[in-house]
Design an enzyme around this catalytic site. Structure first.
Site, PDB file in Angstrom:
ATOM      1  N   LYS A  68      31.237  57.217  15.540  1.00 16.12           N
ATOM      2  CA  LYS A  68      32.683  57.043  15.636  1.00 16.12           C
ATOM      3  C   LYS A  68      33.177  55.798  14.922  1.00 16.12           C
ATOM      4  O   LYS A  68      34.256  55.790  14.331  1.00 16.12           O
ATOM      5  CB  LYS A  68      33.089  56.992  17.116  1.00 16.12           C
ATOM      6  CG  LYS A  68      34.576  57.059  17.363  1.00 16.12           C
ATOM      7  CD  LYS A  68      34.868  57.157  18.845  1.00 16.12           C
ATOM      8  CE  LYS A  68      36.368  57.222  19.114  1.00 16.12           C
ATOM      9  NZ  LYS A  68      36.657  57.301  20.567  1.00 16.12           N
ATOM     10  N   ARG A  88      29.657  57.585  30.728  1.00 12.72           N
ATOM     11  CA  ARG A  88      29.678  56.458  29.772  1.00 12.72           C
ATOM     12  C   ARG A  88      30.507  55.300  30.319  1.00 12.72           C
ATOM     13  O   ARG A  88      30.077  54.151  30.284  1.00 12.72           O
ATOM     14  CB  ARG A  88      30.224  56.944  28.439  1.00 12.72           C
ATOM     15  CG  ARG A  88      30.453  55.862  27.380  1.00 12.72           C
ATOM     16  CD  ARG A  88      30.782  56.532  26.050  1.00 12.72           C
ATOM     17  NE  ARG A  88      31.428  55.639  25.099  1.00 12.72           N
ATOM     18  CZ  ARG A  88      30.791  54.785  24.292  1.00 12.72           C
ATOM     19  NH1 ARG A  88      29.467  54.691  24.364  1.00 12.72           N
ATOM     20  NH2 ARG A  88      31.448  54.030  23.438  1.00 12.72           N
ATOM     21  N   HIS A 111      32.131  61.600  29.619  1.00 18.64           N
ATOM     22  CA  HIS A 111      32.856  60.358  29.340  1.00 18.64           C
ATOM     23  C   HIS A 111      32.857  59.448  30.559  1.00 18.64           C
ATOM     24  O   HIS A 111      32.721  58.232  30.435  1.00 18.64           O
ATOM     25  CB  HIS A 111      34.292  60.664  28.911  1.00 18.64           C
ATOM     26  CG  HIS A 111      34.406  61.320  27.574  1.00 18.64           C
ATOM     27  ND1 HIS A 111      33.976  60.733  26.401  1.00 18.64           N
ATOM     28  CD2 HIS A 111      34.892  62.527  27.224  1.00 18.64           C
ATOM     29  CE1 HIS A 111      34.196  61.548  25.388  1.00 18.64           C
ATOM     30  NE2 HIS A 111      34.736  62.654  25.858  1.00 18.64           N
ATOM     31  N   HIS A 138      31.010  49.719  20.121  1.00 17.02           N
ATOM     32  CA  HIS A 138      32.412  49.387  19.879  1.00 17.02           C
ATOM     33  C   HIS A 138      32.535  48.361  18.755  1.00 17.02           C
ATOM     34  O   HIS A 138      31.711  47.457  18.633  1.00 17.02           O
ATOM     35  CB  HIS A 138      33.052  48.808  21.145  1.00 17.02           C
ATOM     36  CG  HIS A 138      33.243  49.817  22.225  1.00 17.02           C
ATOM     37  ND1 HIS A 138      33.254  49.500  23.566  1.00 17.02           N
ATOM     38  CD2 HIS A 138      33.435  51.157  22.167  1.00 17.02           C
ATOM     39  CE1 HIS A 138      33.443  50.589  24.274  1.00 17.02           C
ATOM     40  NE2 HIS A 138      33.552  51.606  23.463  1.00 17.02           N
ATOM     41  N   ARG A 151      27.688  58.109  23.859  1.00 17.36           N
ATOM     42  CA  ARG A 151      28.733  59.119  23.738  1.00 17.36           C
ATOM     43  C   ARG A 151      28.053  60.481  23.804  1.00 17.36           C
ATOM     44  O   ARG A 151      26.931  60.652  23.334  1.00 17.36           O
ATOM     45  CB  ARG A 151      29.480  58.977  22.416  1.00 17.36           C
ATOM     46  CG  ARG A 151      30.259  57.671  22.253  1.00 17.36           C
ATOM     47  CD  ARG A 151      30.961  57.607  20.906  1.00 17.36           C
ATOM     48  NE  ARG A 151      31.768  56.393  20.775  1.00 17.36           N
ATOM     49  CZ  ARG A 151      31.341  55.255  20.244  1.00 17.36           C
ATOM     50  NH1 ARG A 151      30.091  55.184  19.776  1.00 17.36           N
ATOM     51  NH2 ARG A 151      32.134  54.206  20.162  1.00 17.36           N
ATOM     52  N   TYR A 173      37.037  50.299  29.229  1.00 12.39           N
ATOM     53  CA  TYR A 173      35.932  50.789  30.030  1.00 12.39           C
ATOM     54  C   TYR A 173      35.580  49.965  31.259  1.00 12.39           C
ATOM     55  O   TYR A 173      34.659  50.302  31.967  1.00 12.39           O
ATOM     56  CB  TYR A 173      34.688  50.906  29.152  1.00 12.39           C
ATOM     57  CG  TYR A 173      34.843  51.959  28.092  1.00 12.39           C
ATOM     58  CD1 TYR A 173      34.730  53.306  28.413  1.00 12.39           C
ATOM     59  CD2 TYR A 173      35.131  51.625  26.782  1.00 12.39           C
ATOM     60  CE1 TYR A 173      34.880  54.281  27.447  1.00 12.39           C
ATOM     61  CE2 TYR A 173      35.285  52.598  25.810  1.00 12.39           C
ATOM     62  CZ  TYR A 173      35.152  53.914  26.148  1.00 12.39           C
ATOM     63  OH  TYR A 173      35.303  54.889  25.194  1.00 12.39           O
TER      64      TYR A 173
END
Length: 222
Positions: A88, A171, A168, A194, A49, A204
C-alpha cells in the site's frame, strides 16, 4: 472524546485483550472453526494487512530469521482476476518479526499444506500459503466471511456478545496492543508498514480514561 480528538473520520475499532483471548479460545476449541485458528492468530499477532497475508508464499516465511517478508499483496478484481500489487505504501515493503507462537502457527499451516494438482501462479508468484477448495489463493473476502460466521456462532452461544471482528480489526487490535505495551513509537510504524507515525497514532490506537489511568500509574510507579 477520543473519537473527536483523534481524527474521527478514520478512527478504527480494536477489541480488548480479553475479547481477543476469548475469541481465539472459541476458535481453537471449536470442531468446525479450529482450522481457521492459525491464520486468525497470525493476523492478531503480526498486524499484517489482509491482502499482505493472502499474498504470502511459503518462502516468505523466514524461520531462520524469525521474520515475515512482506513485499507484495494479493488482490482479486471485480472481474475475479487475481493480481499481485505493490504494498500500500513504500514503507509497506518490510520484514515483520514473528514470535515463537506465530512461528508455530506458520509451521502448522505449512505442515498441512497440500500440493495442489495445478500450482496456481499469479504474476509470477507461486506456492501461496493459503489456498481455497479450488486450489486458488484465498483472498480478503474469504477471511472476512470466515470471521463473520465465527462471530455469529459465538454470539448465539454466549450472553456477552462479541463485537464485529474483521481482518482489519485484527490489525488494529495488534497495533493498539503494541502501543499500549510501550513499544517504541518509531518501531511500530515500521511493523505496520505506515509511511508516517501520525497514521499509526491517529488511526490505530485508542485512548480512554481507563487507559490513561493505567498509563499514569505505570509511569509513576516505575
Amino acid at each position: 472524546m477520543a473519537s473527536v480528538i483523534v481524527h474521527d473520520s478514520v478512527t478504527r475499532e480494536a477489541i480488548t485483550q480479553k475479547q481477543e483471548r476469548d475469541l481465539l479460545k472459541f476458535i481453537q476449541e471449536g470442531t468446525h472453526f479450529s482450522k481457521y485458528y492459525d491464520a486468525i492468530y497470525i493476523l492478531f499477532h503480526t498486524g499484517l494487512r489482509i491482502s499482505e497475508f493472502c499474498g504470502l508464499t511459503i518462502p516468505d516465511i523466514e524461520f531462520g530469521e524469525m521474520r515475515i517478508k512482506v513485499g507484495h499483496q494479493l488482490q482479486r478484481t471485480s472481474q475475479m482476476e487475481y493480481v499481485i500489487q505493490e504494498p500500500k505504501t513504500e514503507n509497506g515493503v518490510r520484514y515483520v518479526p514473528m514470535t515463537e507462537e506465530v512461528a508455530v502457527c506458520f509451521h502448522r499451516m505449512i505442515a498441512n499444506w497440500e500440493t495442489p494438482k495445478v500450482e496456481p501462479m499469479v504474476d509470477g508468484y507461486i506456492r501461496f500459503l493459503c489456498l481455497d477448495q479450488n486450489d486458488m489463493p484465498t483472498v480478503a473476502l474469504h477471511r472476512e466471511k470466515y470471521l463473520e460466521h465465527i462471530i455469529e456462532k459465538y454470539n448465539k452461544i454466549y450472553r456477552v456478545q462479541m463485537p464485529k471482528v474483521t481482518p482489519h480489526v485484527c490489525r488494529h487490535t495488534f497495533c493498539s496492543n503494541m502501543a499500549k505495551s510501550g513499544m517504541n513509537p518509531k518501531t511500530l510504524p515500521y511493523i505496520m508498514g505506515h509511511a508516517d507515525i501520525r497514521v499509526t497514532l491517529n488511526t490505530y490506537t485508542h485512548v480512554n480514561f481507563d487507559g490513561a489511568k493505567e498509563e499514569l500509574h505505570r509511569v509513576v510507579n516505575s
